[in-house]
Design a protein around this motif. Structure first.
Motif, PDB file in Angstrom:
ATOM      1  N   ALA B   8      18.684 -33.366 -14.507  1.00  0.00           N
ATOM      2  CA  ALA B   8      18.768 -32.302 -15.485  1.00  0.00           C
ATOM      3  C   ALA B   8      17.917 -31.404 -14.925  1.00  0.00           C
ATOM      4  CB  ALA B   8      18.291 -33.003 -16.749  1.00  0.00           C
ATOM      5  N   VAL B   9      17.956 -30.184 -15.296  1.00  0.00           N
ATOM      6  CA  VAL B   9      17.455 -28.927 -15.110  1.00  0.00           C
ATOM      7  C   VAL B   9      15.788 -29.391 -15.128  1.00  0.00           C
ATOM      8  CG1 VAL B   9      18.943 -27.306 -16.004  1.00  0.00           C
ATOM      9  CG2 VAL B   9      17.360 -27.797 -17.619  1.00  0.00           C
ATOM     10  N   GLU B  10      15.138 -28.715 -14.423  1.00  0.00           N
ATOM     11  CA  GLU B  10      13.494 -28.549 -14.289  1.00  0.00           C
ATOM     12  C   GLU B  10      12.882 -30.014 -14.135  1.00  0.00           C
ATOM     13  OE1 GLU B  10      12.297 -26.659 -17.733  1.00  0.00           O
ATOM     14  OE2 GLU B  10      12.747 -24.752 -17.016  1.00  0.00           O
ATOM     15  N   ALA B  11      14.000 -30.794 -13.328  1.00  0.00           N
ATOM     16  CA  ALA B  11      13.444 -32.310 -13.045  1.00  0.00           C
ATOM     17  C   ALA B  11      13.128 -33.012 -14.223  1.00  0.00           C
ATOM     18  CB  ALA B  11      12.245 -32.352 -11.970  1.00  0.00           C
ATOM     19  N   ALA B  12      13.758 -32.928 -15.177  1.00  0.00           N
ATOM     20  CA  ALA B  12      13.700 -33.801 -16.247  1.00  0.00           C
ATOM     21  C   ALA B  12      14.601 -35.033 -16.146  1.00  0.00           C
ATOM     22  CB  ALA B  12      14.122 -33.041 -17.706  1.00  0.00           C
ATOM     23  N   VAL B  13      14.231 -36.242 -16.629  1.00  0.00           N
ATOM     24  CA  VAL B  13      15.033 -37.254 -16.561  1.00  0.00           C
ATOM     25  C   VAL B  13      15.642 -37.426 -18.062  1.00  0.00           C
ATOM     26  CG1 VAL B  13      15.042 -39.708 -16.503  1.00  0.00           C
ATOM     27  CG2 VAL B  13      13.161 -38.691 -15.212  1.00  0.00           C
ATOM     28  N   THR B  14      16.834 -37.492 -17.895  1.00  0.00           N
ATOM     29  CA  THR B  14      17.766 -37.449 -19.130  1.00  0.00           C
ATOM     30  C   THR B  14      18.349 -38.916 -19.453  1.00  0.00           C
ATOM     31  OG1 THR B  14      18.191 -35.068 -18.902  1.00  0.00           O
ATOM     32  CG2 THR B  14      19.822 -36.280 -20.411  1.00  0.00           C
ATOM     33  N   VAL B  15      17.943 -39.297 -20.743  1.00  0.00           N
ATOM     34  CA  VAL B  15      18.685 -40.607 -20.920  1.00  0.00           C
ATOM     35  C   VAL B  15      19.536 -40.571 -22.089  1.00  0.00           C
ATOM     36  CG1 VAL B  15      17.935 -43.001 -21.691  1.00  0.00           C
ATOM     37  CG2 VAL B  15      16.418 -41.599 -20.171  1.00  0.00           C
ATOM     38  N   ASP B  16      20.612 -40.931 -22.265  1.00  0.00           N
ATOM     39  CA  ASP B  16      21.585 -40.851 -23.209  1.00  0.00           C
ATOM     40  C   ASP B  16      21.619 -42.230 -23.915  1.00  0.00           C
ATOM     41  OD1 ASP B  16      23.770 -40.451 -24.864  1.00  0.00           O
ATOM     42  OD2 ASP B  16      25.058 -39.335 -23.530  1.00  0.00           O
ATOM     43  N   LEU B  17      21.286 -42.125 -25.107  1.00  0.00           N
ATOM     44  CA  LEU B  17      21.096 -43.467 -25.619  1.00  0.00           C
ATOM     45  C   LEU B  17      22.752 -43.885 -26.362  1.00  0.00           C
ATOM     46  CD1 LEU B  17      17.836 -43.368 -27.595  1.00  0.00           C
ATOM     47  CD2 LEU B  17      18.366 -44.765 -25.655  1.00  0.00           C
ATOM     48  N   ALA B  53      10.191 -44.914 -27.982  1.00  0.00           N
ATOM     49  CA  ALA B  53       9.345 -44.385 -27.044  1.00  0.00           C
ATOM     50  C   ALA B  53       8.055 -45.050 -27.853  1.00  0.00           C
ATOM     51  CB  ALA B  53       9.125 -42.981 -27.356  1.00  0.00           C
ATOM     52  N   ALA B  54       8.061 -46.128 -28.225  1.00  0.00           N
ATOM     53  CA  ALA B  54       6.813 -46.772 -28.850  1.00  0.00           C
ATOM     54  C   ALA B  54       5.954 -47.405 -27.746  1.00  0.00           C
ATOM     55  CB  ALA B  54       7.232 -47.796 -29.703  1.00  0.00           C
ATOM     56  N   GLY B  55       4.741 -47.395 -27.662  1.00  0.00           N
ATOM     57  CA  GLY B  55       3.912 -47.901 -26.906  1.00  0.00           C
ATOM     58  C   GLY B  55       3.751 -47.304 -25.333  1.00  0.00           C
ATOM     59  N   LEU B  56       3.847 -45.789 -25.455  1.00  0.00           N
ATOM     60  CA  LEU B  56       3.697 -45.220 -24.345  1.00  0.00           C
ATOM     61  C   LEU B  56       2.315 -44.959 -23.691  1.00  0.00           C
ATOM     62  CD1 LEU B  56       6.298 -41.908 -24.741  1.00  0.00           C
ATOM     63  CD2 LEU B  56       6.592 -44.285 -23.884  1.00  0.00           C
ATOM     64  N   ASP B  57       2.183 -45.143 -22.367  1.00  0.00           N
ATOM     65  CA  ASP B  57       0.803 -45.091 -21.792  1.00  0.00           C
ATOM     66  C   ASP B  57       0.892 -44.353 -20.570  1.00  0.00           C
ATOM     67  OD1 ASP B  57      -1.856 -45.114 -21.569  1.00  0.00           O
ATOM     68  OD2 ASP B  57      -1.768 -47.525 -21.084  1.00  0.00           O
ATOM     69  N   ALA B  58       1.212 -43.015 -20.417  1.00  0.00           N
ATOM     70  CA  ALA B  58       1.135 -42.226 -19.547  1.00  0.00           C
ATOM     71  C   ALA B  58       1.203 -40.710 -19.831  1.00  0.00           C
ATOM     72  CB  ALA B  58       2.490 -42.554 -18.315  1.00  0.00           C
ATOM     73  N   PRO B  59       0.608 -39.608 -19.121  1.00  0.00           N
ATOM     74  CA  PRO B  59       0.683 -38.393 -19.344  1.00  0.00           C
ATOM     75  C   PRO B  59       2.043 -37.785 -18.997  1.00  0.00           C
ATOM     76  CG  PRO B  59      -0.339 -38.895 -17.324  1.00  0.00           C
ATOM     77  CD  PRO B  59       0.000 -40.300 -17.680  1.00  0.00           C
ATOM     78  N   VAL B  60       3.108 -38.102 -19.975  1.00  0.00           N
ATOM     79  CA  VAL B  60       4.423 -37.584 -19.643  1.00  0.00           C
ATOM     80  C   VAL B  60       4.796 -36.952 -20.917  1.00  0.00           C
ATOM     81  CG1 VAL B  60       5.103 -39.338 -18.032  1.00  0.00           C
ATOM     82  CG2 VAL B  60       5.529 -39.726 -20.332  1.00  0.00           C
ATOM     83  N   THR B  61       5.836 -36.319 -21.087  1.00  0.00           N
ATOM     84  CA  THR B  61       6.698 -35.417 -22.381  1.00  0.00           C
ATOM     85  C   THR B  61       7.880 -36.315 -22.472  1.00  0.00           C
ATOM     86  OG1 THR B  61       5.385 -33.398 -22.025  1.00  0.00           O
ATOM     87  CG2 THR B  61       7.462 -33.445 -23.272  1.00  0.00           C
ATOM     88  N   VAL B  62       7.924 -36.865 -23.580  1.00  0.00           N
ATOM     89  CA  VAL B  62       9.389 -37.371 -24.163  1.00  0.00           C
ATOM     90  C   VAL B  62       9.929 -36.383 -25.010  1.00  0.00           C
ATOM     91  CG1 VAL B  62      10.522 -39.279 -24.861  1.00  0.00           C
ATOM     92  CG2 VAL B  62       8.615 -39.499 -23.455  1.00  0.00           C
ATOM     93  N   GLU B  63      11.024 -35.871 -24.673  1.00  0.00           N
ATOM     94  CA  GLU B  63      11.391 -34.881 -25.829  1.00  0.00           C
ATOM     95  C   GLU B  63      12.677 -35.607 -26.130  1.00  0.00           C
ATOM     96  OE1 GLU B  63      12.147 -30.752 -24.651  1.00  0.00           O
ATOM     97  OE2 GLU B  63      12.878 -30.367 -26.688  1.00  0.00           O
TER      98      GLU B  63
END
Lengths: 445, 240
Positions: B8-17, B53-63
Motif C-alpha cells: 500500500a501507499v507509504e509503506a503501510a501493511v494492509t490486511v483485509d479481514l 489488535a488486542a495485546g499489541l506491544d510495539a510502537p506501531v500504528t494500526v488504523e
C-alpha cells in the motif's frame, strides 16, 4: 440442686438457638454496629467428604499391591483449546491467594513447596510478584474483577489464566482488604493510596454474563496467542448451570469452590450462609460436564475444605480431575501453629481458631505485611513443610486408589464410594452404605 | 497460512479481514519487534470483529477502517490504534500505554481498568466509561453514560458533553472533568474547586487529544472523591 428451702431447681440451660457464640456475636454487633469480618472458610459443621467411605476391593474387585504396583497421579489440564496444556505430577494444586493478603514469604513458600512436588500455585487479588513467579514452576494467574496489578506482561509470564467469577466462601461477593495491610508495596501494586481499605469488586467491570465472558476469554486467548489454558472459577451455588455456562464460554478448565473454601476477609454471615458444601457441588459439576459430553475434555478442579488424601481421592472418585487446597496449605506452612499460642491468646483467640487475617497481626507471619512478623516464616522451611504435606496427600490418595484396584487415581469412580448419611448419599449421588439406595436417583441430579 | 497482504501507499501493511483471519492478524502484530519497519498497518473490513489488535506491544500504528467489536486494542502497550468507525464494549480495556482514537461512538466500559495511555472517543461513550480506571487518560468529545468512572482509581476522564447518573460512584483518586451537565453524582463523588493546577492538567489532556483551544477550559467542572468511604465505618452505612 436445691435452695435453702429444699425446693428443687433446674440446672441452668443454655439455648441451642442462642448458644454462647451467638450471644457473644449479638453483644459484639450491638457494641460496634459493624458485622464481623474474618478470614478462612465456613466453620459450621457441614456435610463433607467425611460422610463418604471407600469400598475397598474384596472378591468383586482386585486390589493393587501397596508399595509395589504403580498408581499414577499425573494430570493434564487445559487440553481443550490451549497450545500448552499444564502437566502436573500430582492432582493437587494450590488455590489462589493474594500477595497482600499473604506475606511475600508465604507466597514464596507456596511456590517452593508446590514446585518441589511438581504442581502449580495460583496468584490472587493483587497481581503477580517476581518472588512468586520465580519460585513457582507452574503459576496460574488469576484474572479478577478488581484487576489489581493486571497487565499483559504478567499474562504472558503465566502458565495458565484463571478467570475468577466466584469464590466458595462468598459466591456473589467482593472483598475488602483493610487499610492496616496496605503497605506501600501493596498499594503500588493496586494503584491505590497507602493505608485505605481496598475494596475488591464482586463483578467484572467489562463483561456481564456468559455471552460476554465467551468474548472476554477470546480476547485473553488472542492476547496470549492461544497458548495458555483458561480456567473459570465459580463459587459453588448453582454448580450445574455455572459449570455448563463456563464450558459454553470456552473454559479449558472449570474450578468449583465449595463453601468450605477460604477467604482473606469477608463477612462471617456471608461465609457461613451463602453457597453449598463442596460434597454437594462436585456431582452437579460433573453431571453438567457429562451432559455436555465434555467430562475429561474440560477438566474439573474441586476445592473447598480439602484436608487429606481421602478427601482428594473422594473428589477424584466423584469425577474431578484435580483438587486445589488453600487453608490446608496455609496450615502446612505454619498457620495457627500452637507454638504461637501466647500470641494468639494476646489477640483474644487460640491456636486453631485464629481467623482475623485481615488485621495483619498474624503471629505466624503468613497473613500479614508486618515486616517483623513476616520474619517468623522461613520460606525455605515452610516450603519444605508444604512439600511434605503434598507428598502425604498424594500417598494417601494412592493408597486408597490401590485398595480399590486402580492403577491411576483418575480411575477412581463413584462406584467405589458409599455414604454414611442420607444427606451425603443424596448430595454426592452415591448409595447409602449397605444399600443400593441413592436418594433422589430419579430426580434431576 | 499467510496473511493476505497487499502493498500500500507509504509503506503501510494492509490486511483485509475479508480474506485473512483475526488470529493471523493478531499473531502477526504480536511478532513485531520494537524496531520494526512495518510501522503502519491498515486493516480493512473489520466487520465488528472482537479482540481486534488486542495485546499489541510495539510502537506501531494500526488504523482500522470500520466498526470493531468487543475489546479492540485491549491491553494495548505502545501502539497507536485508530478506529474509523464505532467500537464495541471495552475498547482499550486495561490499556497500559499508547494511544487509541475511536472516531465514532464507543459502547460500554470504554477504557475499563486502563493503566495508562490516552483513549480519545470522538462520539459518545456508553455506560461505565472508565470503570475501575487505574491511570489511563480518557477524553470523550460527546457524552458518557451512567456509572462512568465507577471505582476509578487513577487517571483522568474528560467529557466535553454530558455525564449520566452516578458519575464517579465509589471513586478513589481518578480526576473527572465534565463540560456539560451531570445527571447525578455517585456515592462519595463531589464537585471540587477547579484550581490552577487542575486547569493545567485539563489543558494537558486536551492538548494530547488535539483539542487545546477548541474548547474553553473555563466551561469544565471538576469532580473527585470526597474520601469519606476510604475506611469502612458504620456511620456511612447508607452508602454501602
Amino acid at each position: 440442686m436445691t435452695d435453702m428451702t429444699n425446693t428443687p431447681r433446674t440446672k441452668p440451660r443454655l439455648s441451642a438457638t442462642f448458644d454462647e457464640y451467638t450471644l457473644s456475636e449479638i453483644r459484639r454487633a450491638a457494641a460496634t454496629g459493624i458485622y464481623d469480618i474474618r478470614g478462612a472458610g465456613a466453620k459450621r459443621k457441614l456435610p463433607h467428604f467425611d460422610d463418604l467411605l471407600f469400598l475397598g476391593a474384596s472378591m468383586s474387585r482386585y486390589p493393587l499391591e501397596g508399595y509395589r504396583e504403580k498408581c499414577s497421579t499425573e494430570v493434564l489440564l487445559g487440553t481443550r483449546f490451549a497450545k500448552k496444556p499444564i502437566a502436573l505430577k500430582i492432582p493437587i494444586t494450590i488455590a489462589g491467594m493474594s500477595f497482600g493478603s499473604l506475606s511475600a514469604n508465604a507466597k514464596e513458600a507456596l511456590g517452593r513447596g508446590a514446585s518441589a512436588m511438581g504442581t502449580s500455585t495460583t496468584t490472587g487479588d493483587g497481581g503477580m510478584t517476581n518472588e512468586e513467579r520465580g519460585h513457582s514452576q507452574t503459576l496460574v494467574y488469576q484474572y479478577l474483577p478488581s484487576r489489581y496489578g493486571m497487565n499483559p506482561d504478567d499474562l504472558k509470564r503465566a502458565d495458565a489464566i484463571e478467570v475468577v467469577v466466584g469464590q466458595g466462601a462468598k459466591p456473589g461477593g467482593g472483598g475488602m482488604l483493610l487499610g492496616q495491610k496496605i503497605t506501600e508495596r501493596v498499594a503500588k501494586m493496586r494503584t491505590l493510596p497507602v493505608g485505605i481499605d481496598q475494596r475488591s469488586a464482586c463483578r467484572h467491570p467489562d463483561w456481564t454474563g456468559p455471552d460476554d465472558l465467551e468474548i472476554k476469554i477470546e480476547e485473553l486467548r488472542e492476547i496470549t496467542d492461544w497458548e495458555k489454558p483458561i480456567y473459570v472459577k465459580v463459587g459453588a451455588a448453582r454448580p450445574y448451570y455455572d459449570t455448563a455456562l463456563a464450558v459454553k464460554s470456552g473454559a479449558d478448565v472449570v474450578v468449583v469452590d465449595g463453601m468450605q473454601g477460604g477467604t482473606a476477609a469477608t463477612q462471617e454471615v456471608f461465609i457461613e450462609n451463602v453457597g453449598i458444601p463442596t460434597i454437594a457441588a462436585v456431582h452437579q459439576a460433573v453431571k453438567a460436564l457429562q451432559d455436555l459430553g465434555m467430562h475429561r475434555k474440560v477438566q474439573l478442579i474441586v476445592s473447598g475444605g480439602i484436608r487429606n488424601g481421602a478427601d482428594v481421592a473422594k473428589a477424584l472418585a466423584l469425577g474431578a480431575d484435580a483438587v486445589a487446597i488453600g487453608t490446608a496449605a496455609l496450615v502446612a506452612l505454619g498457620d495457627n501453629d500452637p507454638r504461637y499460642q501466647a500470641d494468639y491468646e494476646a489477640l483474644g483467640t487460640t491456636a486453631g481458631a485464629y481467623d482475623d487475617w485481615h488485621e495483619g497481626r498474624d503471629p505466624a507471619g503468613i497473613t500479614t505485611q508486618d515486616p517483623e512478623l513476616m520474619k517468623r516464616l522461613d520460606p525455605v522451611a515452610a516450603g519444605r513443610r508444604l512439600a511434605n504435606y503434598l507428598a502425604v496427600l498424594t500417598l494417601e490418595c494412592q493408597t486408597i486408589a490401590r485398595a480399590c484396584g486402580k492403577s491411576h487415581v483418575h480411575n477412581l469412580e463413584p462406584e467405589d464410594l458409599a455414604a454414611l448419611t442420607i444427606e451425603a448419599a443424596a448430595m454426592a449421588n452415591v448409595p447409602l452404605a449397605g444399600t443400593d439406595w441413592i436418594p433422589g436417583r430419579n430426580g434431576r441430579f | 497460512m499467510r496473511l493476505a497482504l497487499t502493498p500500500a501507499v507509504e509503506a503501510a501493511v494492509t490486511v483485509d479481514l475479508a480474506s485473512s483471519s483475526l488470529r493471523e492478524l493478531n499473531a502477526a502484530l504480536h511478532k513485531l519487534a520494537p524496531d520494526t519497519t512495518e510501522a503502519y498497518w491498515k486493516i480493512a473490513n473489520p466487520a465488528g470483529r472482537h479482540a481486534l489488535a488486542a495485546g499489541l506491544d510495539a510502537p506501531v500504528t494500526v488504523e482500522i477502517d470500520g466498526p470493531v467489536g468487543y475489546y479492540c486494542a485491549g491491553m494495548n502497550k505502545q501502539a497507536r490504534v485508530i478506529v474509523n468507525g464505532n467500537a464495541g464494549v471495552g475498547v482499550g480495556e486495561n490499556m497500559m500505554s499508547g494511544f487509541i482514537h475511536v472516531k465514532g461512538d464507543a459502547s460500554q466500559s470504554a477504557g475499563a481498568t486502563g493503566n495508562g495511555g490516552l483513549l480519545v472517543i470522538d462520539g459518545n461513550a456508553s455506560a461505565r466509561c472508565g470503570i475501575s480506571m487505574k491511570g489511563i487518560d480518557i477524553v470523550v468529545k460527546g457524552s458518557v453514560g451512567h456509572l462512568s468512572a465507577f471505582m476509578g482509581q487513577a487517571g483522568t476522564l474528560t467529557v466535553l458533553g454530558d455525564a449520566g447518573e452516578a458519575l464517579g460512584d465509589s471513586l478513589y483518586e481518578a480526576k473527572l472533568f465534565v463540560r456539560g451537565s451531570v445527571a447525578g453524582l455517585g456515592a462519595d463523588c463531589v464537585e471540587k474547586e477547579m484550581r490552577e493546577e487542575h486547569k493545567a492538567l485539563l489543558a494537558a489532556k486536551l492538548e494530547a487529544a488535539g483539542l487545546l483551544g477548541a474548547v474553553d477550559i473555563g466551561e469544565f467542572r471538576r469532580y473527585g472523591s470526597a474520601r469519606t468511604l476510604y475506611h469502612f465505618h458504620v456511620d456511612n452505612v447508607s452508602n454501602y
